[in-house]
Write a protein that holds these residues in place. Sequence first.
Motif, PDB file in Angstrom:
ATOM      1  N   VAL A 292     -38.612  66.283  74.772  1.00  0.00           N
ATOM      2  CA  VAL A 292     -38.869  67.584  75.404  1.00  0.00           C
ATOM      3  C   VAL A 292     -37.692  68.527  75.187  1.00  0.00           C
ATOM      4  O   VAL A 292     -37.868  69.721  74.882  1.00  0.00           O
ATOM      5  CB  VAL A 292     -39.139  67.397  76.916  1.00  0.00           C
ATOM      6  CG1 VAL A 292     -39.339  68.737  77.586  1.00  0.00           C
ATOM      7  CG2 VAL A 292     -40.351  66.503  77.135  1.00  0.00           C
ATOM      8  N   THR A 293     -36.481  68.007  75.308  1.00  0.00           N
ATOM      9  CA  THR A 293     -35.282  68.829  75.100  1.00  0.00           C
ATOM     10  C   THR A 293     -35.212  69.336  73.663  1.00  0.00           C
ATOM     11  O   THR A 293     -34.984  70.524  73.408  1.00  0.00           O
ATOM     12  CB  THR A 293     -34.023  68.016  75.425  1.00  0.00           C
ATOM     13  OG1 THR A 293     -34.154  67.412  76.714  1.00  0.00           O
ATOM     14  CG2 THR A 293     -32.793  68.899  75.416  1.00  0.00           C
ATOM     15  N   TYR A 294     -35.408  68.417  72.719  1.00  0.00           N
ATOM     16  CA  TYR A 294     -35.344  68.812  71.316  1.00  0.00           C
ATOM     17  C   TYR A 294     -36.480  69.771  70.951  1.00  0.00           C
ATOM     18  O   TYR A 294     -36.294  70.683  70.132  1.00  0.00           O
ATOM     19  CB  TYR A 294     -35.381  67.571  70.430  1.00  0.00           C
ATOM     20  CG  TYR A 294     -34.118  66.737  70.493  1.00  0.00           C
ATOM     21  CD1 TYR A 294     -32.897  67.257  70.065  1.00  0.00           C
ATOM     22  CD2 TYR A 294     -34.129  65.437  70.978  1.00  0.00           C
ATOM     23  CE1 TYR A 294     -31.729  66.503  70.122  1.00  0.00           C
ATOM     24  CE2 TYR A 294     -32.978  64.676  71.041  1.00  0.00           C
ATOM     25  CZ  TYR A 294     -31.781  65.213  70.607  1.00  0.00           C
ATOM     26  OH  TYR A 294     -30.631  64.476  70.663  1.00  0.00           O
ATOM     27  N   ASN A 295     -37.654  69.570  71.537  1.00  0.00           N
ATOM     28  CA  ASN A 295     -38.764  70.479  71.267  1.00  0.00           C
ATOM     29  C   ASN A 295     -38.448  71.898  71.733  1.00  0.00           C
ATOM     30  O   ASN A 295     -38.820  72.879  71.078  1.00  0.00           O
ATOM     31  CB  ASN A 295     -40.036  69.984  71.955  1.00  0.00           C
ATOM     32  CG  ASN A 295     -40.619  68.767  71.285  1.00  0.00           C
ATOM     33  OD1 ASN A 295     -40.295  68.465  70.139  1.00  0.00           O
ATOM     34  ND2 ASN A 295     -41.482  68.054  71.995  1.00  0.00           N
ATOM     35  N   ALA A 296     -37.747  72.000  72.873  1.00  0.00           N
ATOM     36  CA  ALA A 296     -37.345  73.322  73.364  1.00  0.00           C
ATOM     37  C   ALA A 296     -36.400  73.999  72.375  1.00  0.00           C
ATOM     38  O   ALA A 296     -36.498  75.213  72.119  1.00  0.00           O
ATOM     39  CB  ALA A 296     -36.693  73.187  74.729  1.00  0.00           C
ATOM     40  N   MET A 297     -35.482  73.232  71.797  1.00  0.00           N
ATOM     41  CA  MET A 297     -34.563  73.792  70.814  1.00  0.00           C
ATOM     42  C   MET A 297     -35.299  74.185  69.534  1.00  0.00           C
ATOM     43  O   MET A 297     -35.042  75.260  68.961  1.00  0.00           O
ATOM     44  CB  MET A 297     -33.460  72.774  70.506  1.00  0.00           C
ATOM     45  CG  MET A 297     -32.585  72.422  71.701  1.00  0.00           C
ATOM     46  SD  MET A 297     -31.386  71.123  71.339  1.00  0.00           S
ATOM     47  CE  MET A 297     -30.394  71.922  70.085  1.00  0.00           C
ATOM     48  N   ILE A 298     -36.198  73.330  69.067  1.00  0.00           N
ATOM     49  CA  ILE A 298     -36.955  73.638  67.843  1.00  0.00           C
ATOM     50  C   ILE A 298     -37.776  74.908  68.032  1.00  0.00           C
ATOM     51  O   ILE A 298     -37.825  75.779  67.154  1.00  0.00           O
ATOM     52  CB  ILE A 298     -37.858  72.445  67.472  1.00  0.00           C
ATOM     53  CG1 ILE A 298     -36.999  71.265  67.010  1.00  0.00           C
ATOM     54  CG2 ILE A 298     -38.862  72.827  66.402  1.00  0.00           C
ATOM     55  CD1 ILE A 298     -37.777  69.987  66.787  1.00  0.00           C
ATOM     56  N   TYR A 299     -38.411  75.019  69.193  1.00  0.00           N
ATOM     57  CA  TYR A 299     -39.213  76.210  69.465  1.00  0.00           C
ATOM     58  C   TYR A 299     -38.334  77.461  69.481  1.00  0.00           C
ATOM     59  O   TYR A 299     -38.707  78.517  68.946  1.00  0.00           O
ATOM     60  CB  TYR A 299     -39.939  76.061  70.797  1.00  0.00           C
ATOM     61  CG  TYR A 299     -40.799  77.249  71.157  1.00  0.00           C
ATOM     62  CD1 TYR A 299     -42.050  77.426  70.583  1.00  0.00           C
ATOM     63  CD2 TYR A 299     -40.347  78.211  72.063  1.00  0.00           C
ATOM     64  CE1 TYR A 299     -42.837  78.524  70.894  1.00  0.00           C
ATOM     65  CE2 TYR A 299     -41.126  79.319  72.388  1.00  0.00           C
ATOM     66  CZ  TYR A 299     -42.368  79.464  71.802  1.00  0.00           C
ATOM     67  OH  TYR A 299     -43.146  80.555  72.106  1.00  0.00           O
ATOM     68  N   GLY A 300     -37.159  77.348  70.073  1.00  0.00           N
ATOM     69  CA  GLY A 300     -36.253  78.493  70.125  1.00  0.00           C
ATOM     70  C   GLY A 300     -35.811  78.932  68.736  1.00  0.00           C
ATOM     71  O   GLY A 300     -35.802  80.135  68.428  1.00  0.00           O
TER      72      GLY A 300
END
Length: 595
Positions: A292-300
Motif C-alpha cells: 500500500v505504501t509503495y502503491n501510494a508512491m507509484i501513483y504520486g
Amino acid sequence: MAKPSKSISPFRLASLLRLQKDPNLALHLFLNPNPNPNKPFRYSLLSYDLIITKLGRAKMFDEMDQILQQLKTETRFNPDEIIFCNIITFYGRARLPDRALRIFNQIPSFRCQRTIKSFNTLLNALLSCREFGKMREVFVGLDRCVAPDACSYNVLIRAGCLMNDLGSAREVFDEMQKRGVRPDAVTFGTLISGLCAGGKLDEAFKLKEDMERGFRVRPDGFVYASLIKGLCKVNDLSLAFKLKDEMLERRVELDSAVFSTLISALFKAGRKGDVVGVLKEMKENGCKPDAVTYNAMIYGYCQEKDFNSAFGVLSEMEKRRCKPDVVCYNVIIGGFCRVGKFREATELFEDMPRRKCAPDVVTYRTLFSGLCDGMQFQDAALILDEMVFKDYSPSAASIVKFVDELCQAGNLKLLLTILNSLAKGNLIDSVTWRRVIPMFQQLLIFKFRHSVKVDLTLHKGAPKMAEQLPSSASSSWTESDFTPFDMKLLRGYGGFWMAAYTGRLRTAVSLAFFVLLICCKSPSSEARVLLSKEKEVPSMEDSLILSALPKGTTPRSSPSHKGHAMATINERLYVLPIPHADRVLSSVPSPGGGH
C-alpha cells in the motif's frame, strides 16, 4: 477375497473431514461413512459443523441445505447457535439476504434458542447485502426477544454512514444512550469515519473530544486514521501531521495505512521531497513499508509523469522482498495511458506475466479505456477480444464510447469485429444496439431497395453509398419505407442463419440489424407477419445449423422461424457470435450421402 471396508468412528470422520480440502469429496465422505448401509451411522455435532462450514465457504448452498435437513432430524443433541451464525454469514457474503432471513427464522425448529449473537449476525449479513430496510425491520422486532447491545447499534450506525445519512446515524447514537447502552470505540470510530467521509471535520473532532472527556473512551488507530484521511482530503497537512505525532505520544499503534495516506497527500500537495522523511520515520517506529505504501508512491510519481521514479519504486520493492501486486502495474498502465504512451502501456501489460503478476479485470479495463480515449481502435479491439475470452467484461461507458467513435469514423469493418467480440460474452445490450442501428439504417435500405442479389457484403465504399441515398433513407424512417418486396427478398434469402452458414458474415450481421428493426414494430405489422411465417419442412442445411448452435443462441421462435436473428434473454438482446459459430459449424459434416 477382498476384506470388507472397516467402519470408521464419528471421531475419525470428524478428523477426516477436517483434513479434506475438496468440499465435494468431503460431502461424499460425510454421506457415505459406513460401508454397511443397513447400519445407521451416529454423526457427531462436530462433523455437522465441519461439513456445513466447508460447503458454505464453497457456496454449495443446495448441498448445505441437504445437510441441514438431516441435522434437523437428529435427536441425540441440540445444535449450537454458532453453526447458524456461520450459515447466515455465508449467505450474507453471497448476497443472498432472503436465505439469511429464512435460516434465522428456522433456528427454533432445530431446538436452538436465538440470542443477541444470531440477531447481530443477521443484521451484519443484511448490511453486506445493503438491505437497509430489512435491517430496520429486524431491529424493531428485536425487542420482543432480546435486548440490543452495542454491537447491534454499531451495525445500524454503519448502515446510516453507508447510506450517507449521517442524521440517521446520529439518531441511532442518541437512542443508544437513552436505552443505557454504553458506546464503545467501534461506535465512535464508525461515526467519526462517516463524518470525515462526509466532509464534516469539525463535528468529527468534537465527537473525538466528547469520546475522551464525556465517555472516557480512548481513541484507537482507526479513529486517528479516519481523521488524518479527512484532513489530507482537504489538504490540511499540518494538522494531519500533528495527529500523527499525537499518536506517537500516546503510543497508539501506527500502521502503514496512516503513513501511506500522508505520502499520498504530500505528492498531491507537490511536496514529494518530504516523502523520504516519512519513510525514514516509518522505519524508526518499526513500521515496515508494504504494498500500500509503495502503491501510494507509484501513483504520486505517475501523476507527475515521472515514470522512471515509478519503475524505481518497483525495483525497490523487489529489493525489500515486497512483491509488487497487480495494483502497482494498474497504476503505471493508467498513468501511461493518461499521457498518451500507449505503446509503453501495452508493453508493460504484456510483460506482467513474466513479472509473475497476472493482469486482472481492472488491468484490462484500464488499458481498454485508455486505448479508446486515445483513438487506438485496433489495439483496443484486440484487448476487448482477450477480455471476453477471459470472461472479463469492460465497463459499459467504455463500450458506448468505443462504439460511438467507430460509428462516427464510419469504420464498419472494425465495428462488426467489436460486435462479434461482445456477442461472444453476451455483452450486447439495448444501449449498444441503439448506438449502431442508425449507422446501418441507410445502408440496409439501400441494399434491399437497389439490389436483387442480397449477397452483397459491406465494403470500403459503404459511406459513399450512404451519401447517395434518397431523403427517405434518413434516421427518421418509418415502417412504410420497407415494402412487401423487401420482406419477401429477405425471406427468400434465408435470413441470418443461412448467411452465417454460407460465410457471408457481414451480410449476416446486417440482416440481424434489419430483422431487429422490423421485430421492434407492432405485432400486427405486415413485416412481422412475413418474418414469422413458418415453412412446413426445414432444409437439411437449416437443421445442421440449428443443431450446431451453442446453447442460448437459438431464437425464441421455432427453428423454422429463420427470419429471426435475435434472442431475448433477461431483457437483453443477443446476436450469435459469428466466429464462434464458424468454428462450431466447421466441424459439422456437409449434407450428402452417409450423413
